[in-house]
Every structure is written in structure tokens, then in C-alpha cells.
Design an enzyme around this catalytic site. Structure first.
Site: not given
Length: 375
Positions: A142, A167-169, A194, A219, A244, A268, A296, A298
Site C-alpha cells: 500500500s 495499491k495506490l492511495k 484506495d 476501495e 472497507d 480488517k 492492514g 500499519l
């Protein structure tokens, strides 16, 4: 005749607040994180210890639950009800946890620590106790928000590292140009985005434009508590929506699946209230033929190990967020390195339960407060 399992009596609980510096700031649409601050629970029972990591933030920037509310709830309500009690299995916790409203992340800490204890008492890896079927799980990375050149460097590093998904924010104003640049250089890489709730229903044309980039899913584009509008958007997209924040329980998942608000679900374990709730959502999604993956937050090595064991269940068929610990922390609070190889994370097996052990010397250095509760 083999005697029945007598259960485990929880003799004491230790609750720490840990501050673990991040190697680099992690930027998403809702803010920037420079350290991971989290509560760590250890339950002690008959020579065994069970551990669990909390994922609630200091401020309500992910969900409503915060550490300021969680710590008193644990201290005053949950831990007094379990310390000194004997439990034959984690299922017996329902009578204690279910009457309390919300606070799923706090409940998850207690439940996951008991699962760790129970698996250790039975001499089983946690994955086996949960019903897992794999010795390793597929993982992706991520990537936080950064300018396009830096993002391309990070994607290249991740692809060369063998990760199975990138995964790109994203956020409004940092999306289509970014995707065009990444796809131009990495046309075949499995790519997701995301949004962390940054978009609105009137952004539908912008979200539809993302269909051009062959994303595996988008997402949580809309509000953190929304299902209905996600269903409206999904009806117009070729790309799957993954939910999510909107999924807090199996009931939420059922509502979303019946409404066709998502074609993928991110589980999660802290967000949904523990392993039992995670398994219920996993099983429900399997019945709808909808894949799940493990998100996740972190986490340190304890939370990372929790995620790895959970992701061994059979319907976790998409790569999760549990990438190498060394991407985030110079030192972790566990002794065993949790590192991915060729996009796979091996299930930790240093003993039963979580399969990891605490590095007490380092943990003491990064602990800002400790409370102990005894029977």
C-alpha cells in the site's frame, strides 16, 4: 480416555501504549502519520501469554473509535470481566463482549488475545485454530500519497520486490493523472486504488474514468458509513468496488452483498471485532462467491502476525496489505522478522499461537505507559 480440555484461567492482563516511529511518513487523503501509536494487550494464563494489538487511532480519522475511549473501556469494563475467569474457548467471550455497543476494536483486542492463548494451550498455530489452509499468504503493498515521480519509484521498487499487488492511495485531484502515469510504465501490474472515503456521489464521472486503467478494484470511494450510494456507483462501473470502512459486521456485509454495493470485501480483524466476526464475514462472502482480502493498519509484528494467520482462510484469494515490516519500521517489537519473499508472507511458526515473540528490551523503550490488572 483423553480428559476434556479444562480451559484457560486468565490470571493477569498487561495493557501498554506503544509509540513506534515510521521510517517514512505515510500519507493518505485524511492525513499524515509519522509514528504508529497503539495499545498492546497481553493476557497471562497458567504460564502462557496471549497478545493482541489495537488498531484504533488517536483521533477519529478512520472510524469513530479512538484510543481515548478504548483505554478506559478496556480498563473499566472489559478486563475486569475476564481477569480471574476461566474460558473453555474464545466463543465464551460473546456473553461478555456482545452486550456492549460499538467499540469493536477494543473487543477485538480481548478476543484476539484469548485466541492466541487458546491456540497456545492446544499447541496449535493460530492459523490451524482458525481453520486456515495455507502455509504462506499472497501480499501486496500500500503506497501512500506522493508526487507522481516518487510514486513511480515506489511502484518500481515494489514490482521488483515481487509483490503481488500495488495499491495506490488517491484523493480528488490526485487520481487520473497518477493512474495514467503508473499504467504507462507498468501496464501489466495488478493495480488497485484506495480513496479512503474522499469521493462523493457527484464524482461518478471521475470514478467511471478509472475504468480505463484496468484496476482490480476501487476501495472505499464514498463515505465511511455508506452502503446505498456505493451500490448506485457500482451499478455504473466496470471496475469492482471494494468496501472497507463500511463493513463493521457480517450484517453490514450481507446488506452490501445483497445490494451489490461491492464485488470485493476488505476484512480488517480489528475493524470488525475479532477473529470470530472475521470468519463470519469470510464465510458469508464465500457463499456469495465474493472474494476477500486482509487489510492492514500499519501494524507492528503482533498485528502483522494476526493478519497473516487470518489470511490463511480459503476465501482470502486476493493479496493483502501485510507487506514486510522493514518497509515501515527500523525495529519491530517482535524478535522474528516478518518479511515477504516473492510476494508471499510465510505464516510465523515460532511456537504455537501467533508464532512470534516479544522483544521485551525494545518494547520497553517504545512503551509510554503500562497498566497491570490481576485477579
Amino acid at each position: 480416555m483423553t480428559p476434556l480440555f479444562p480451559g484457560i484461567r486468565i490470571e493477569a492482563a498487561e495493557l501498554r501504549l506503544v509509540r513506534l516511529p515510521l521510517l517514512t511518513p505515510f500519507v493518505i487523503s485524511t492525513g499524515t502519520m509519522t509514528e504508529k501509536v497503539f495499545p498492546l494487550l497481553t493476557l497471562k494464563a497458567e504460564g502462557l501469554e496471549g497478545h493482541a494489538e489495537g488498531v484504533m487511532d488517536i483521533l477519529p480519522d478512520y472510524l469513530e473509535e479512538t484510543q481515548a475511549g478504548a483505554l478506559p473501556f478496556l480498563r473499566e469494563a472489559l478486563l475486569p470481566q475476564i481477569v480471574g475467569k476461566r474460558f473453555a474457548s474464545p466463543a465464551e467471550l460473546g456473553a461478555i463482549l456482545d452486550p456492549w455497543r460499538g467499540h469493536r476494536m477494543s473487543k477485538a483486542m480481548v478476543e484476539m488475545a484469548v485466541w492466541d492463548l487458546w491456540a497456545k494451550a492446544l499447541g496449535l498455530p493460530l492459523s490451524a485454530a482458525l481453520g486456515g489452509v495455507r502455509d504462506a499468504v499472497e501480499v501486496g503493498v500500500s503506497l501512500g500519497i506522493a508526487d507522481i515521480p516518487r510514486t513511480l519509484e515506489r511502484v518500481r521498487e515494489a514490482v521488483e520486490g515481487g509483490y503481488r499487488r500495488i495499491k495506490l492511495k488517491i484523493k480528488r485531484g490526485h487520481d487520473l493523472d497518477l493512474l495514467a502515469a503508473v499504467r504507462a510504465e507498468f501496464p501489466k501490474t495488478k493495480l488497485t486504488v484506495d480513496a479512503n472515503t474522499d469521493y462523493r456521489l457527484n464524482d461518478l464521472p471521475l470514478l467511471k474514468a478509472m475504468d480505463a486503467f484496468a484496476l482490480d478494484y476501487i476501495e472505499q470511494p464514498l463515505a465511511f458509513d455508506d452502503i446505498q450510494d456505493h451500490a448506485k456507483v457500482q451499478a455504473h462501473l466496470l471496475t469492482a468496488i471494494c468496501l472497507d470502512e463500511s463493513i463493521r459486521s457480517a450484517t453490514d456485509a450481507r446488506h452490501a452483498l445483497v445490494a451489490n454495493a461491492a464485488r470485493v470485501i476488505n476484512i480488517k480483524v480489528g475493524r470488525v471485532g475479532g477473529f470470530a466476526a472475521s470468519r463470519a464475514i469470510h464465510d458469508l462472502c464465500a457463499a456469495f462467491d465474493v472474494p476477500v482480502w486482509c487489510g492492514g493498519m500499519l501494524e507492528s509484528g503482533i498485528g502483522r502476525a494476526q493478519n497473516i494467520h487470518l489470511a490463511t482462510l480459503p476465501n482470502f484469494t486476493k493479496p493483502g496489505d501485510t507487506s514486510s515490516s522493514s518497509r515501515y519500521f527500523r525495529h519491530d517489537i517482535v524478535n522474528e522478522p516478518l518479511e515477504a519473499a516473492n510476494g508471499l508472507m510465510a505464516v510465523p511458526r515460532h511456537g504455537a499461537g501467533l508464532g512470534v515473540t516479544l522483544n521485551h528490551d525494545f518494547l520497553n523503550r517504545v512503551t509510554s505507559q503500562t497498566e497491570v490488572f490481576r485477579a
